[in-house]
Design a protein around this motif. Structure first.
Motif, PDB file in Angstrom:
ATOM      1  N   SER A  42       0.918  -1.222  -0.033  1.00  0.00           N
ATOM      2  CA  SER A  42       0.113  -0.019   0.002  1.00  0.00           C
ATOM      3  C   SER A  42       0.652   1.216   0.153  1.00  0.00           C
ATOM      4  O   SER A  42       0.455   2.450  -0.536  1.00  0.00           O
ATOM      5  CB  SER A  42      -0.902  -0.093   1.180  1.00  0.00           C
ATOM      6  N   GLU A  43       2.017   1.224   0.610  1.00  0.00           N
ATOM      7  CA  GLU A  43       2.951   2.352   0.650  1.00  0.00           C
ATOM      8  C   GLU A  43       3.431   2.757  -0.640  1.00  0.00           C
ATOM      9  O   GLU A  43       3.276   3.740  -1.151  1.00  0.00           O
ATOM     10  CB  GLU A  43       3.936   2.030   1.385  1.00  0.00           C
ATOM     11  N   LEU A  44       3.801   1.663  -1.570  1.00  0.00           N
ATOM     12  CA  LEU A  44       4.052   1.871  -3.080  1.00  0.00           C
ATOM     13  C   LEU A  44       3.069   2.538  -3.858  1.00  0.00           C
ATOM     14  O   LEU A  44       3.025   3.248  -4.640  1.00  0.00           O
ATOM     15  CB  LEU A  44       4.893   0.511  -3.505  1.00  0.00           C
ATOM     16  N   TYR A  45       1.802   1.826  -3.640  1.00  0.00           N
ATOM     17  CA  TYR A  45       0.810   2.387  -4.320  1.00  0.00           C
ATOM     18  C   TYR A  45       0.327   3.772  -4.298  1.00  0.00           C
ATOM     19  O   TYR A  45       0.097   4.526  -4.990  1.00  0.00           O
ATOM     20  CB  TYR A  45      -0.626   1.492  -3.966  1.00  0.00           C
ATOM     21  N   ASP A  46       0.325   4.061  -2.702  1.00  0.00           N
ATOM     22  CA  ASP A  46       0.257   5.669  -2.545  1.00  0.00           C
ATOM     23  C   ASP A  46       1.302   6.529  -3.208  1.00  0.00           C
ATOM     24  O   ASP A  46       1.004   7.586  -3.514  1.00  0.00           O
ATOM     25  CB  ASP A  46       0.369   5.756  -0.898  1.00  0.00           C
ATOM     26  N   LYS A  47       2.694   6.167  -3.037  1.00  0.00           N
ATOM     27  CA  LYS A  47       3.770   6.818  -3.875  1.00  0.00           C
ATOM     28  C   LYS A  47       3.316   7.028  -5.381  1.00  0.00           C
ATOM     29  O   LYS A  47       3.407   8.064  -5.937  1.00  0.00           O
ATOM     30  CB  LYS A  47       4.907   5.983  -3.918  1.00  0.00           C
ATOM     31  N   PHE A  48       3.157   5.816  -5.974  1.00  0.00           N
ATOM     32  CA  PHE A  48       2.328   5.829  -7.409  1.00  0.00           C
ATOM     33  C   PHE A  48       1.210   6.903  -7.690  1.00  0.00           C
ATOM     34  O   PHE A  48       1.324   7.481  -8.549  1.00  0.00           O
ATOM     35  CB  PHE A  48       2.048   4.603  -7.913  1.00  0.00           C
ATOM     36  N   ALA A  49       0.499   6.771  -6.765  1.00  0.00           N
ATOM     37  CA  ALA A  49      -0.547   7.604  -7.018  1.00  0.00           C
ATOM     38  C   ALA A  49      -0.553   9.015  -6.959  1.00  0.00           C
ATOM     39  O   ALA A  49      -0.799  10.082  -7.400  1.00  0.00           O
ATOM     40  CB  ALA A  49      -1.957   7.347  -5.715  1.00  0.00           C
ATOM     41  N   ARG A  50       0.620   9.260  -5.879  1.00  0.00           N
ATOM     42  CA  ARG A  50       0.948  10.999  -5.527  1.00  0.00           C
ATOM     43  C   ARG A  50       1.627  11.314  -6.893  1.00  0.00           C
ATOM     44  O   ARG A  50       1.336  12.533  -7.299  1.00  0.00           O
ATOM     45  CB  ARG A  50       1.830  10.948  -4.206  1.00  0.00           C
ATOM     46  N   ILE A  51       2.394  10.374  -7.618  1.00  0.00           N
ATOM     47  CA  ILE A  51       3.317  10.901  -8.581  1.00  0.00           C
ATOM     48  C   ILE A  51       2.123  10.982  -9.836  1.00  0.00           C
ATOM     49  O   ILE A  51       2.372  11.934 -10.641  1.00  0.00           O
ATOM     50  CB  ILE A  51       4.348   9.880  -8.975  1.00  0.00           C
ATOM     51  N   ASN A  52       1.291  10.128  -9.857  1.00  0.00           N
ATOM     52  CA  ASN A  52       0.159  10.416 -10.874  1.00  0.00           C
ATOM     53  C   ASN A  52      -0.549  11.591 -10.737  1.00  0.00           C
ATOM     54  O   ASN A  52      -0.837  12.351 -11.717  1.00  0.00           O
ATOM     55  CB  ASN A  52      -0.623   8.948 -11.026  1.00  0.00           C
ATOM     56  N   ARG A  53      -1.025  12.050  -9.703  1.00  0.00           N
ATOM     57  CA  ARG A  53      -1.610  13.367  -9.294  1.00  0.00           C
ATOM     58  C   ARG A  53      -0.808  14.412  -9.982  1.00  0.00           C
ATOM     59  O   ARG A  53      -1.365  15.354 -10.393  1.00  0.00           O
ATOM     60  CB  ARG A  53      -1.964  13.314  -8.110  1.00  0.00           C
ATOM     61  N   ILE A  54       0.492  14.314  -9.496  1.00  0.00           N
ATOM     62  CA  ILE A  54       1.467  15.324  -9.778  1.00  0.00           C
ATOM     63  C   ILE A  54       1.479  15.471 -11.374  1.00  0.00           C
ATOM     64  O   ILE A  54       1.335  16.510 -12.068  1.00  0.00           O
ATOM     65  CB  ILE A  54       2.824  15.403  -9.202  1.00  0.00           C
ATOM     66  N   ASP A  55       1.785  14.475 -12.077  1.00  0.00           N
ATOM     67  CA  ASP A  55       1.851  14.365 -13.337  1.00  0.00           C
ATOM     68  C   ASP A  55       0.645  14.841 -14.149  1.00  0.00           C
ATOM     69  O   ASP A  55       0.601  15.408 -15.096  1.00  0.00           O
ATOM     70  CB  ASP A  55       2.044  12.821 -13.863  1.00  0.00           C
ATOM     71  N   ALA A  57      -1.565  16.830 -12.763  1.00  0.00           N
ATOM     72  CA  ALA A  57      -1.769  18.498 -12.653  1.00  0.00           C
ATOM     73  C   ALA A  57      -0.733  19.130 -13.709  1.00  0.00           C
ATOM     74  O   ALA A  57      -1.047  20.267 -14.303  1.00  0.00           O
ATOM     75  CB  ALA A  57      -1.515  18.804 -11.325  1.00  0.00           C
ATOM     76  N   ILE A  58       0.352  18.513 -13.936  1.00  0.00           N
ATOM     77  CA  ILE A  58       1.167  19.174 -14.844  1.00  0.00           C
ATOM     78  C   ILE A  58       0.751  19.338 -16.240  1.00  0.00           C
ATOM     79  O   ILE A  58       0.788  20.147 -17.131  1.00  0.00           O
ATOM     80  CB  ILE A  58       2.694  18.354 -14.841  1.00  0.00           C
ATOM     81  N   TYR A  59       0.184  18.047 -16.628  1.00  0.00           N
ATOM     82  CA  TYR A  59      -0.681  17.741 -17.864  1.00  0.00           C
ATOM     83  C   TYR A  59      -1.484  18.726 -18.209  1.00  0.00           C
ATOM     84  O   TYR A  59      -1.725  19.304 -19.412  1.00  0.00           O
ATOM     85  CB  TYR A  59      -0.854  16.390 -18.048  1.00  0.00           C
ATOM     86  N   GLU A  60      -2.642  18.872 -17.443  1.00  0.00           N
ATOM     87  CA  GLU A  60      -3.507  19.973 -17.439  1.00  0.00           C
ATOM     88  C   GLU A  60      -3.227  21.193 -17.304  1.00  0.00           C
ATOM     89  O   GLU A  60      -3.795  22.211 -18.157  1.00  0.00           O
ATOM     90  CB  GLU A  60      -4.410  19.751 -16.036  1.00  0.00           C
ATOM     91  N   SER A  61      -2.027  21.496 -16.723  1.00  0.00           N
ATOM     92  CA  SER A  61      -1.486  23.166 -16.794  1.00  0.00           C
ATOM     93  C   SER A  61      -0.931  23.012 -18.209  1.00  0.00           C
ATOM     94  O   SER A  61      -1.115  24.397 -18.875  1.00  0.00           O
ATOM     95  CB  SER A  61      -0.448  23.426 -15.999  1.00  0.00           C
ATOM     96  N   GLU A  62      -0.213  22.147 -18.734  1.00  0.00           N
ATOM     97  CA  GLU A  62       0.440  22.390 -20.175  1.00  0.00           C
ATOM     98  C   GLU A  62      -1.053  22.449 -21.241  1.00  0.00           C
ATOM     99  O   GLU A  62      -0.845  23.325 -22.253  1.00  0.00           O
ATOM    100  CB  GLU A  62       1.101  21.112 -20.561  1.00  0.00           C
ATOM    101  N   GLN A  63      -2.114  21.845 -21.088  1.00  0.00           N
ATOM    102  CA  GLN A  63      -3.345  22.033 -21.769  1.00  0.00           C
ATOM    103  C   GLN A  63      -3.686  23.259 -21.819  1.00  0.00           C
ATOM    104  O   GLN A  63      -3.991  23.738 -22.903  1.00  0.00           O
ATOM    105  CB  GLN A  63      -4.228  20.780 -21.685  1.00  0.00           C
TER     106      GLN A  63
END
Length: 87
Positions: A42-55, A57-63
């Protein structure tokens, strides 16, 4: 090196759990020689989810920027946030 195990090994849940927590890597489960599932702590899943949220947000900003949104200076943003939260 990716961790790959056959689906029949899922019977050893305690061992799989220990491996997932120790290695902090996804464990790929195969069925009939093909990729079927991925198991992770679950710790690794949380890390992946956090990275995905950041990615995301960056994608939406670029769009928004590509669609003509007006960029705002960082100093202005921080000043407005300071007023909003610290008066």
């Amino acid at each position: 090196m990716p961790l790959i195990i056959p689906i029949k090994d899922l019977r050893n849940t305690t061992e799989i759990s220990s491996l997932a927590h120790k290695e902090q890597e996804p464990i790929f489960i195969t069925k009939n020689g093909y990729s079927d599932l991925v198991v992770m702590s679950s710790e690794l899943y949380d890390k992946f989810a956090r990275i995905n949220r950041i990615d995301q947000a960056i994608y939406e900003s670029e769009q928004e920027n590509a669609n003509g949104a007006q960029a705002v200076d960082a100093e202005t943003v921080f000043e407005e946030l300071g007023k909003k939260y610290f008066g």
